[in-house]
Design an enzyme around this catalytic site. Structure first.
Site, short mmCIF file in Angstrom:
data_model
loop_
_atom_site.label_atom_id
_atom_site.label_comp_id
_atom_site.label_asym_id
_atom_site.label_seq_id
_atom_site.Cartn_x
_atom_site.Cartn_y
_atom_site.Cartn_z
N ASP B 105 0.87 -1.17 0.00
CA ASP B 105 0.00 0.00 0.00
C ASP B 105 0.90 1.22 0.00
O ASP B 105 2.06 1.15 0.43
CB ASP B 105 -0.90 -0.03 1.24
CG ASP B 105 -1.93 1.09 1.22
OD1 ASP B 105 -2.52 1.37 2.28
OD2 ASP B 105 -2.14 1.71 0.15
N SER B 106 0.38 2.36 -0.48
CA SER B 106 1.23 3.52 -0.70
C SER B 106 1.48 4.36 0.54
O SER B 106 2.36 5.21 0.55
CB SER B 106 0.56 4.41 -1.73
OG SER B 106 -0.73 4.76 -1.24
N GLY B 107 0.71 4.15 1.58
CA GLY B 107 0.79 5.04 2.74
C GLY B 107 -0.41 5.96 2.79
O GLY B 107 -0.60 6.70 3.76
N GLY B 108 -1.24 5.91 1.76
CA GLY B 108 -2.41 6.78 1.71
C GLY B 108 -3.38 6.55 2.85
O GLY B 108 -3.89 7.49 3.46
N PHE B 109 -3.62 5.30 3.17
CA PHE B 109 -4.60 5.02 4.22
C PHE B 109 -4.18 5.60 5.57
O PHE B 109 -5.02 6.00 6.38
CB PHE B 109 -4.83 3.51 4.36
CG PHE B 109 -5.82 3.19 5.45
CD1 PHE B 109 -5.41 2.57 6.62
CD2 PHE B 109 -7.16 3.54 5.33
CE1 PHE B 109 -6.31 2.28 7.64
CE2 PHE B 109 -8.07 3.27 6.34
CZ PHE B 109 -7.64 2.64 7.50
N ASP B 159 -2.75 7.96 -3.00
CA ASP B 159 -4.04 8.61 -3.23
C ASP B 159 -4.32 9.58 -2.09
O ASP B 159 -3.80 9.44 -1.00
CB ASP B 159 -5.16 7.57 -3.35
CG ASP B 159 -5.13 6.51 -2.24
OD1 ASP B 159 -6.13 5.79 -2.07
OD2 ASP B 159 -4.08 6.39 -1.55
N GLN B 202 -11.21 6.90 -6.19
CA GLN B 202 -11.75 7.61 -5.02
C GLN B 202 -13.10 8.23 -5.39
O GLN B 202 -13.72 7.83 -6.36
CB GLN B 202 -10.75 8.66 -4.54
CG GLN B 202 -9.46 8.08 -3.99
CD GLN B 202 -9.68 7.29 -2.69
OE1 GLN B 202 -10.71 7.42 -2.03
NE2 GLN B 202 -8.72 6.46 -2.34
N GLY B 229 -11.21 4.28 -0.59
CA GLY B 229 -12.06 5.22 0.13
C GLY B 229 -13.29 4.62 0.75
O GLY B 229 -14.16 5.33 1.25
N ASP B 279 -8.09 -7.23 0.83
CA ASP B 279 -7.14 -7.29 1.94
C ASP B 279 -7.86 -6.77 3.17
O ASP B 279 -8.75 -5.93 3.05
CB ASP B 279 -5.91 -6.41 1.67
CG ASP B 279 -6.16 -4.96 2.03
OD1 ASP B 279 -6.81 -4.24 1.23
OD2 ASP B 279 -5.76 -4.53 3.13
N CYS B 317 -12.11 -27.97 9.00
CA CYS B 317 -10.93 -27.20 8.65
C CYS B 317 -9.67 -28.06 8.68
O CYS B 317 -9.46 -28.83 9.62
CB CYS B 317 -10.77 -26.02 9.61
SG CYS B 317 -9.37 -24.95 9.25
N CYS B 319 -6.54 -26.90 8.72
CA CYS B 319 -5.36 -26.16 9.16
C CYS B 319 -4.69 -26.87 10.34
O CYS B 319 -5.34 -27.66 11.04
CB CYS B 319 -5.73 -24.72 9.54
SG CYS B 319 -6.30 -24.49 11.25
N CYS B 322 -6.57 -26.79 13.77
CA CYS B 322 -7.74 -27.66 13.89
C CYS B 322 -7.36 -29.13 13.85
O CYS B 322 -8.06 -29.98 14.41
CB CYS B 322 -8.75 -27.32 12.80
SG CYS B 322 -9.51 -25.70 13.06
N HIS B 348 -5.22 -20.37 11.95
CA HIS B 348 -6.57 -20.82 11.60
C HIS B 348 -7.35 -19.76 10.81
O HIS B 348 -8.00 -20.07 9.82
CB HIS B 348 -7.37 -21.20 12.84
CG HIS B 348 -8.82 -21.41 12.51
ND1 HIS B 348 -9.31 -22.55 11.90
CD2 HIS B 348 -9.88 -20.57 12.61
CE1 HIS B 348 -10.60 -22.41 11.66
NE2 HIS B 348 -10.98 -21.22 12.08
#
Lengths: 426, 403
Positions: B105-109, B159, B202, B229, B279, B317, B319, B322, B348
């Site tokens: 991610d760019s750092g925008g969030f 962004d 956006q 956004g 994500d 499951c 995993c 489990c 899990h």
């Protein structure tokens, strides 16, 4: 004469390959519920917290080479759950997801010793997350019935060494109480079908009073215990040193064919001192303590390096290991322990751009996949993975040390290993 | 789709998405991303490993779970340990020793999440570091520069992000600025052959603004588009409408990445609306609070009711958690200070998310996605008709009826 021949009943057999300068090299065979597990001595037990290796899942634990056949569980972390275990019925090994492992249940956690003053003639207390759990012999045995470990430390009075100076009276009391607890527990064991396959480990008490220590050893040895726990020898480095003399005298009174465990002693130099005085098995909490202070074990146990490697070591690991900054104490955790000279502190800025593995040549998952720089980053950013990776390395390094001890004993080179370790001790 | 090459775009961007199947009713698609560190089947959920680590689980464990792409964060990594060090370590892949794909991610969030520490101008975002009080300017150029050093397979434009609860002229300003910043990112990108730069749509919750953004950004020939956004404090009703609007205007032959979406229901609905990549910190974060994800919701394993529950979290499951452990043991371990408890749940929950996406994909490929959705909602809510109304509406809008 033993009332019921324990060995015959349990088929456990300790055979010594050799005894050299007081050090015992051998194997304990026919262990476990199915009777086909073996343990090497001298050796260590896998340290766990609430039934799990610290930071490690089954998956990450099994990436470690040389994990001991026997794990140590602590009653302090499990006693409060005994109702759950009783209802579960199938024993703590299966409950914690380690059905194949041999299990030894100690009373206390060597890393966080409990407050003193709670042992009475009738009960001993342990401290869990929920607080104090007081146990009479009956309750203690009921809990062990629910746990069904392979070995367990008998209920004992370990507080003779808690005060500054042990009084003879207090030392005597610790021996008397522990023997009484032992006889009660043995009796209760006879009445328990489920505990027939478990072995009680008799606890040698007596504080710092030689007479009482000898009495404890002789009397405990008369009982049908599976082995002996040498309690009360832990403390600061100086206290162990002063107690080493006592230790030799105690082990001299114990039968050869039963294992001797010691609690609270885990540092490499101290381990060697105790092996030389007849101790077989140790707890592996030292690698955990190093992990908690963000340190990696880097001490060398390679007492016969091939010539080319000596040069490499001098430029790398060896140099750091010999450098001990006495003034710099890393942040301590609840372990309350200071960093030793057997480790490096990865939080130090100098590791920020160090792309070497923790220990060159180490085969562990961490050293094969990651760098000191990465560990430094994880520690600085408080990431959980730091603990995981350090624990994997530190355990593997420590188990490797014990393997080196056994090999050194086999090839009569223990003196060299001892000298190497002492060179690295601060 | 007519592509108008803007002055700042390069030659035709690589087509990294191969469509394998499409749902004949909804907009759901199954595909395969061709990325420098290997193929990735879509729809895909990407776990978030912000600081070059997946919160307590090793790269090997993550690989063993079948994860082939995960996230790192430019803002955090740009501060600690910094791009120069990571470059010396052979990029983020080398630094954390992750053999598969990485998306940064760019750092925008962080502009939103750390809003009290940030200030936005046309130049970029000025952040005050929480660690040492130092000020850093994160401009489109700087963000791309850092991401070029990190070497991630997919990089995100910087962004201008506003919280979805913000209204008024700021939303419009941010939308237009994001377009300008996209062009600056494209111009600054030094490694288009090795790293795929995604644009981020956006426009907040305003349909007109979003439509404008879509129209403009799709003129730029980037390898993929993210829908940004959203997944803030907005209502679900507004949320799905913006997602649907976006997917209706995004090119079919490029991946659609819906940022910050991670609850199971949201994933299923947004796949139906035409999204390919997701994500979210939720599954890994909730694990560290003792919550295990299951098809019927979640189990708060610290609660007393699990004390003697000797079943695994989910009998279906596969995993490692489990396979080996019961709810009762995890309950016990969660009440101790052994961090292993958290790792069991992290493993899990990631397995749960990946398995869900796998199941979604299989249903699309096997042409039974609408049935899958009905089954999913039935399991989760007791009956498909009991699923939240926003989800019912959203699904209906793409031709899937429940009950």
């Amino acid at each position: 004469m033993q009332p019921k021949d324990l060995e015959e009943r349990l088929r456990m057999k300790l055979s010594l390959t050799k005894v050299v300068n007081g050090c015992r090299l051998g194997k304990i065979k026919n262990l476990g519920k199915t009777g086909d597990c073996t343990m090497d001595i001298p050796g260590c037990l896998l340290y766990t917290k609430t039934g799990s290796a610290p930071h490690l899942t089954h998956h990450t634990l099994h990436k470690i080479h040389g994990v001991p056949a026997m794990a140590q569980l602590t009653l302090s972390s499990l006693a409060e759950h005994h109702e759950v275990l009783a209802e579960y019925k199938e024993g703590v090994g299966k409950f914690i997801g380690m059905p194949e492992s041999l299990l030894y249940c100690s009373l206390h956690d060597p890393v966080s010793p409990c407050p003193a003053g709670y042992v009475t003639n009738k009960s001993v207390s342990v401290w869990g997350v929920g607080g104090r759990v007081e146990m009479t012999a009956s309750k203690f045995m009921a809990i062990q019935q629910a746990l069904q470990p392979d070995w367990f430390q008998c209920l004992s009075d370990g507080e003779a060494t808690c005060d500054e100076a042990t009084s003879i009276k207090r030392a005597r009391k610790s021996v008397d109480r522990s023997l009484l607890f032992l006889d009660n527990c043995l009796k209760l064991q006879e009445e328990s079908e489920v505990l027939q396959k478990s072995m009680i480990i008799g606890v040698i008490e007596g504080g710092d009073v030689m007479e009482e220590r000898l009495r404890s050893a002789r009397e405990t040895a008369k009982r049908p215990v599976g082995g002996f726990l040498l309690d009360g020898f832990q403390g600061t480095p100086t206290t162990l040193e002063t107690r080493l003399h006592l230790l030799s005298s105690v082990t001299a009174e114990l039968p050869e064919h039963k294992p001797r465990l010691i609690c609270g002693v885990s540092q490499p130099d101290e381990v060697l001192e105790c092996i030389e005085r007849g101790v077989d098995l140790f707890e592996s909490f030292f690698p955990y303590q190093a992990t908690e202070r963000g340190c990696a074990l880097t001490f060398s146990f390679d007492y016969q390096p091939i010539p080319e490697e000596t040069l490499l070591q001098q430029n790398g690991t060896q140099e750091e290991v010999n450098y001990v900054d006495q003034t710099k104490k890393s942040k301590t955790t609840s372990c309350n322990q200071e960093m030793t000279s057997f480790e490096i502190n990865l939080k130090e800025k100098k590791y920020q751009e160090d792309f070497d593995p923790l220990v060159r040549g180490c085969r562990c998952y961490c050293c094969k996949n990651h760098t000191r720089a990465y560990l430094h980053h994880l520690l600085v950013t408080n990431e959980l993975l730091a603990g995981v990776l350090l624990m994997m390395h530190n355990f593997e390094h420590y188990f490797g040390f014990f393997q080196a001890i056994r090999e050194a004993l086999k090839s009569d080179r223990l003196a060299q290993l001892k000298e190497l370790i002492h060179r690295q001790a601060s | 789709m007519a592509v108008v090459a803007s002055p700042t775009s390069l030659e035709s961007a690589p087509r990294i998405m191969k469509l394998v199947a499409e749902c004949s009713r909804s907009r759901a698609r199954a595909g395969e991303l061709r990325l420098p560190h290997g193929p990735v089947a879509t729809p895909v959920f990407m776990p978030v490993g912000t600081q070059a680590t997946m919160k307590g689980i090793t790269a090997e464990q993550l690989d063993a779970l079948g994860c082939r792409i995960c996230l790192g964060n430019t803002y955090h990594l740009g501060l600690r340990p910094g791009p120069e060090l990571i470059q010396k370590a052979r990029g983020l892949h080398g630094f954390m020793n992750w053999p598969h794909n990485l998306l940064t991610d760019s750092g925008g969030f962080q502009m939103v999440s750390l809003v009290s520490l940030s200030e936005v101008t046309e130049e970029g975002v000025r952040f005050r570091s929480p660690y040492d009080g130092d000020e850093t300017l994160l401009s489109p150029e700087r963000s791309v520069e850092i991401q070029n050093a990190l070497g991630s397979d997919i990089i995100m434009q910087l962004d201008d992000v506003v919280s979805s609860t913000v209204t008024g002229p700021r939303v419009e300003e941010a939308m237009y600025r994001s377009i300008r910043w996209l062009d600056r990112c494209i111009a600054a990108h030094q490694r288009p052959d090795k790293q795929n730069l995604f644009a981020i749509i956006q426009g907040g919750l305003d349909a007109d603004l979003r439509a404008t953004c879509l129209e403009e950004m799709t003129k730029r020939d980037v390898p993929g588009f993210a829908i940004g956004g959203l997944s803030g404090g907005e209502s679900k009703g507004q949320f799905w409408r913006m997602v649907a609007l976006s997917t209706s205007r995004l090119p079919k032959d490029k991946p659609r990445y819906l940022m910050g979406v991670g609850y199971a229901t949201d994933l299923v609905v947004c796949v139906a609306l035409g999204c390919d990549m997701f994500d979210c910190v939720f599954p890994t974060r909730t694990a560290r609070f003792g919550s295990a994800l299951v098809p019927t919701g979640n189990l708060q394993l610290k609660k007393k009711q699990y004390e003697k529950d000797f079943r695994p979290i989910d009998p279906e499951c596969a995993c490692p958690t489990c396979q080996k452990h019961s709810r009762a043991f995890l309950h016990t371990l969660l009440h101790s200070d052994n961090t292993a408890a958290l790792h069991h749940l992290t493993v899990h929950n990631i397995a749960y998310q990946l398995r869900l996406m796998s199941a979604v994909r299989a249903s699309i490929v096997e042409k039974r996605f609408p049935d899958f959705v009905r089954d999913f909602m039935g399991t989760m809510y007791g009956d498909p008709t009991l699923c939240p109304s926003w989800a019912t509406e959203a699904l209906a809008s793409v031709g899937i009826t429940l009950g």
